[in-house]
Scaffold this motif. Structure first.
Motif, short mmCIF file in Angstrom:
data_model
loop_
_atom_site.label_atom_id
_atom_site.label_comp_id
_atom_site.label_asym_id
_atom_site.label_seq_id
_atom_site.Cartn_x
_atom_site.Cartn_y
_atom_site.Cartn_z
N UNK A 173 0.85 -1.19 0.00
CA UNK A 173 0.00 0.00 0.00
C UNK A 173 0.89 1.24 0.00
N UNK A 174 0.70 2.12 -0.98
CA UNK A 174 1.50 3.33 -1.06
C UNK A 174 0.70 4.48 -1.65
N UNK A 175 1.33 5.67 -1.69
CA UNK A 175 0.59 6.84 -2.20
C UNK A 175 1.44 7.84 -2.99
N UNK A 176 2.76 7.60 -3.10
CA UNK A 176 3.62 8.54 -3.84
C UNK A 176 4.67 7.75 -4.64
N UNK A 177 5.40 8.45 -5.53
CA UNK A 177 6.49 7.77 -6.24
C UNK A 177 7.53 7.14 -5.31
N UNK A 178 7.62 7.63 -4.09
CA UNK A 178 8.50 7.05 -3.07
C UNK A 178 8.19 5.56 -2.85
N UNK A 179 6.95 5.16 -3.18
CA UNK A 179 6.49 3.79 -2.91
C UNK A 179 6.48 2.88 -4.14
N UNK A 180 6.78 3.42 -5.32
CA UNK A 180 6.67 2.62 -6.55
C UNK A 180 7.47 1.32 -6.48
N UNK A 181 8.72 1.42 -6.03
CA UNK A 181 9.58 0.23 -6.00
C UNK A 181 9.00 -0.81 -5.04
N UNK A 182 8.49 -0.37 -3.90
CA UNK A 182 7.89 -1.30 -2.93
C UNK A 182 6.64 -1.95 -3.52
N UNK A 183 5.84 -1.18 -4.24
CA UNK A 183 4.63 -1.74 -4.84
C UNK A 183 4.96 -2.83 -5.85
N UNK A 184 6.10 -2.69 -6.52
CA UNK A 184 6.50 -3.69 -7.52
C UNK A 184 6.81 -5.05 -6.90
N UNK A 185 7.04 -5.10 -5.60
CA UNK A 185 7.28 -6.38 -4.92
C UNK A 185 6.00 -7.19 -4.75
N UNK A 186 4.85 -6.52 -4.88
CA UNK A 186 3.60 -7.12 -4.43
C UNK A 186 2.82 -7.81 -5.55
N UNK A 187 2.06 -8.81 -5.13
CA UNK A 187 1.08 -9.44 -6.02
C UNK A 187 -0.18 -8.58 -6.09
N UNK A 188 -0.51 -7.96 -4.93
CA UNK A 188 -1.69 -7.08 -4.86
C UNK A 188 -1.20 -5.70 -4.44
N UNK A 189 -1.31 -4.75 -5.38
CA UNK A 189 -0.77 -3.40 -5.19
C UNK A 189 -1.93 -2.41 -5.02
N UNK A 190 -1.80 -1.54 -4.03
CA UNK A 190 -2.81 -0.51 -3.80
C UNK A 190 -2.12 0.86 -3.79
N UNK A 191 -2.52 1.71 -4.73
CA UNK A 191 -1.95 3.06 -4.82
C UNK A 191 -3.06 4.05 -4.50
N UNK A 192 -2.89 4.79 -3.41
CA UNK A 192 -3.93 5.70 -2.92
C UNK A 192 -5.26 4.97 -2.74
N UNK A 193 -5.15 3.74 -2.23
CA UNK A 193 -6.27 2.87 -1.86
C UNK A 193 -7.05 2.33 -3.05
N UNK A 194 -6.51 2.50 -4.25
CA UNK A 194 -7.11 1.86 -5.44
C UNK A 194 -6.18 0.74 -5.88
N UNK A 195 -6.76 -0.45 -6.13
CA UNK A 195 -5.92 -1.56 -6.60
C UNK A 195 -5.47 -1.29 -8.02
N UNK A 196 -4.17 -1.51 -8.28
CA UNK A 196 -3.60 -1.28 -9.60
C UNK A 196 -2.93 -2.57 -10.09
N UNK A 197 -2.64 -2.63 -11.39
CA UNK A 197 -1.99 -3.81 -11.97
C UNK A 197 -0.48 -3.74 -11.75
#
Length: 197
Positions: A173-197
């Motif tokens: 779960x993240x909300x800024x570009x600071x979190x992009x790399x962490x989101x890439x680790x995940x099977x289920x990614x949430x950016x600003x509380x919306x699930x993304x691919x």
């Protein structure tokens, strides 16, 4: 057991707790002098010319150099009890508690300061990876131990602490570009509380 990785400021909170804690822990004189010394950096940050990583580093170098480590620890615990509960998003807390009910490993991964964030995380039984202020003989140096915990460094520290292959599903779960790399680790990614691919 799955793994859930939560950014803190902006994702789990309504506010930037880093700047709130600076105001909470620094006297008016330090804030004023620091604001003058760092005016070019602050202006550059607002214009997008200076990164959040640079501004965090500079703020701590100016604000906390020479600060008594035990005094700041006490301040951090007080801040965690009195201020952080008013900052946390209701939906974020609900999601954290949902992961707890699933028996998941939950980690707050943040560029915020451990001096207050650890206390809040421990109160909820969460793991935490964040910025740690360096001390020398009980006095803060103003520097971070191992540098700033943002961007790719979030991923490095997660991988150093956890064997990601052990988790069937990883949530992030993240909300800024600071979190992009962490989101890439995940099977289920949430950016600003919306699930993304």
């Amino acid at each position: 057991m799955n793994l859930a990785l939560f950014d803190f400021d902006g994702t789990s909170t309504h506010n930037d707790t880093f700047s709130l804690f600076l105001k909470f822990s620094l006297d008016r004189k330090t804030q004023l002098v620091g604001g003058i010394r760092l005016a070019p950096y602050i202006a550059g940050y607002k214009l997008g010319w200076v990164t959040d990583k640079t501004i965090r580093t500079k703020l701590c170098q100016v604000g906390y150099v020479g600060y008594d480590a035990n005094s700041l620890k006490d301040m951090g615990q007080e801040f965690a009890k009195k201020v952080l509960p008013t900052c946390v998003r209701e939906n974020a807390l609900e999601r954290i508690l949902w992961h707890k009910q699933q028996g998941d490993q939950i980690v707050v991964v943040s560029a915020s300061l451990g001096v207050y964030l650890e206390s809040w995380c421990h109160s909820l039984g969460l793991d935490v990876i964040c910025n740690q202020l360096e001390t020398h003989n009980g006095i803060l140096t103003g520097h971070f131990i191992d540098g700033d915990c943002g961007y790719l460094e979030k991923v490095n520290r997660i991988k150093n602490k956890y064997d990601l292959s052990q988790y069937p599903t990883i949530y992030a779960y993240g909300d800024t570009p600071n979190d992009y790399a962490m989101l890439e680790l995940a099977h289920k990614k949430y950016y600003r509380w919306q699930e993304i691919d």
